[in-house]
Design a protein around this motif. Structure first.
Motif, PDB file in Angstrom:
ATOM      1  N   GLU A  17       1.052 -14.031  -2.805  1.00 31.28           N
ATOM      2  CA  GLU A  17       0.068 -12.944  -3.262  1.00 31.28           C
ATOM      3  C   GLU A  17       0.129 -12.785  -4.529  1.00 31.28           C
ATOM      4  OE1 GLU A  17      -1.923 -10.533   0.351  1.00 31.28           O
ATOM      5  OE2 GLU A  17      -0.349  -9.948  -0.944  1.00 31.28           O
ATOM      6  N   MET A  18       1.449 -12.511  -5.124  1.00 32.98           N
ATOM      7  CA  MET A  18       2.146 -12.270  -6.245  1.00 32.98           C
ATOM      8  C   MET A  18       1.586 -13.435  -7.773  1.00 32.98           C
ATOM      9  SD  MET A  18       4.540 -12.717  -8.286  1.00 32.98           S
ATOM     10  CE  MET A  18       6.317 -13.000  -6.803  1.00 32.98           C
ATOM     11  N   GLN A  21      -2.457 -13.986  -8.494  1.00 29.83           N
ATOM     12  CA  GLN A  21      -2.442 -12.770  -8.983  1.00 29.83           C
ATOM     13  C   GLN A  21      -1.987 -12.772 -10.786  1.00 29.83           C
ATOM     14  OE1 GLN A  21      -1.205  -9.260  -8.024  1.00 29.83           O
ATOM     15  NE2 GLN A  21      -1.744  -7.232  -9.885  1.00 29.83           N
ATOM     16  N   SER A  82       6.527  -5.406  -5.422  1.00 27.74           N
ATOM     17  CA  SER A  82       4.949  -4.518  -5.517  1.00 27.74           C
ATOM     18  C   SER A  82       5.579  -3.986  -6.999  1.00 27.74           C
ATOM     19  CB  SER A  82       5.313  -3.526  -5.438  1.00 27.74           C
ATOM     20  OG  SER A  82       5.108  -3.874  -3.368  1.00 27.74           O
ATOM     21  N   LYS A  85       3.323  -7.079  -8.961  1.00 26.25           N
ATOM     22  CA  LYS A  85       2.108  -6.595  -8.982  1.00 26.25           C
ATOM     23  C   LYS A  85       1.407  -5.301  -9.461  1.00 26.25           C
ATOM     24  CE  LYS A  85       0.002  -7.912  -4.317  1.00 26.25           C
ATOM     25  NZ  LYS A  85       0.101  -8.154  -3.344  1.00 26.25           N
ATOM     26  N   ASN A  86       1.872  -4.070  -9.024  1.00 28.02           N
ATOM     27  CA  ASN A  86       1.686  -3.115  -9.898  1.00 28.02           C
ATOM     28  C   ASN A  86       1.285  -3.180 -11.522  1.00 28.02           C
ATOM     29  OD1 ASN A  86       0.801  -1.487  -7.846  1.00 28.02           O
ATOM     30  ND2 ASN A  86       2.689  -0.896  -7.715  1.00 28.02           N
ATOM     31  N   GLU A  89      -1.518  -5.574 -12.166  1.00 29.22           N
ATOM     32  CA  GLU A  89      -3.166  -4.874 -12.376  1.00 29.22           C
ATOM     33  C   GLU A  89      -3.023  -4.099 -12.944  1.00 29.22           C
ATOM     34  OE1 GLU A  89      -3.031  -2.690  -8.478  1.00 29.22           O
ATOM     35  OE2 GLU A  89      -2.786  -4.363  -6.888  1.00 29.22           O
TER      36      GLU A  89
END
Length: 286
Positions: A17-18, A21, A82, A85-86, A89
């Motif tokens: 997923e990362m 993204q 995380s 990913k953060n 984003e």
């Protein structure tokens, strides 16, 4: 081992997923986007491999293993993913920082546990020998990408120092011993290397062993390179993309043949850097 495989599947899913993204964010950077997309595909495939491993282990009594995934290790890996990913984003990660964090993640305990699981599985059943080879190609692809990035020599060195889970086999076919010795020396860190001095010798070798890369001359006694190639693809139809021809006589007919069959080739004299580059492309291909 069943708990380790279950944990790895979860981490592979998050990592995939990362990477997806990141690829969507860097859609205007073709080279980096392609690298990220390849990693996303690899993580999806690793997830599938761990699914196969789970099915295999379901039919076996659970094996005693040397490690378990403790809470601290689990949280560390999840936090690493995380954080990336953060940062993506919130647009707080530069490309340079993202590359650093990807390398840090690939070098984490996640990698150590994954290598342990794959080595464990390939020793139990031949079903996992091909996954082991493909996973090694994933590491090589990261190494290959880092070679193109400025100021990443430390990260590159760390990736290169990872213990291999699979060592590729390479076959060099040429009737001139000076040439086979030279190429063997130039590629000695890329895998286990065998040498044949004509197509007939080479054809016997490929019947006994899988070679990820086959570097072949054309003009040789007993059986020439093109005859060797034809015999090989008749026996193993998917082997064409593992060939890299070299020739001192690149006639228009030969060039047309190579282009028509989508076979890679180099004209002698070959640049050392080009030889290594083309060999690496075949070795890291899936």
């Amino acid at each position: 081992m069943k708990e380790i495989i279950k944990w790895l599947r979860g981490i592979e899913h998050l990592a995939g997923e990362m990477y997806h993204q990141a690829a969507s964010i860097y859609s205007d950077d073709d080279v980096f986007k392609k690298f990220l997309e390849h990693n996303a595909e690899d993580e999806a495939w690793h997830y599938h491999v761990m699914g196969s491993a789970a099915l295999f282990l379901d039919s076996e009594p659970d094996f005693t293993v040397a490690i378990s995934i403790d809470k601290e290790t689990n949280e560390k890996i999840i936090n690493q993913i995380s954080t990336i990913k953060n940062g993506l984003e919130q647009n707080t990660l530069s490309k340079d920082e993202l590359i650093n964090k990807i390398v840090e993640l690939e070098l984490s305990e996640w990698n150590d546990v994954f290598l342990y699981a794959v080595n464990f599985l390939k020793d139990k059943t031949s079903e996992f020998k091909y996954p082991a080879a493909r996973i090694q190609a994933h590491i090589k692809e990261i190494e290959h990408f880092l070679r193109t990035v400025e100021r990443k020599s430390d990260a590159l060195q760390k990736i290169k120092e990872l213990p291999p889970i699979w060592i590729e086999n390479i076959l060099i076919v040429d009737d001139e011993e000076l040439i086979t010795d030279l190429i063997k020396s130039l590629l000695n860190r890329s895998g286990n290397i065998d040498v044949a001095h004509n197509g007939k010798e080479a054809f016997k070798l490929i019947k006994r062993k899988f070679y990820k890369l086959i570097i072949a001359d054309i003009d040789m006694p007993i059986m020439d390179g093109l005859s060797f190639y034809q015999n090989t693809i008749e026996e193993y139809p998917t082997s064409s993309n593992r060939f890299l021809f070299m020739t001192g006589d690149l006639s228009s007919e030969r060039k047309a043949y190579f282009d028509q069959n989508r076979v890679k080739y180099l004209a002698k004299p070959m640049d050392i850097s080009v030889l290594r580059e083309e060999a690496a492309k075949i070795i890291i291909s899936k």
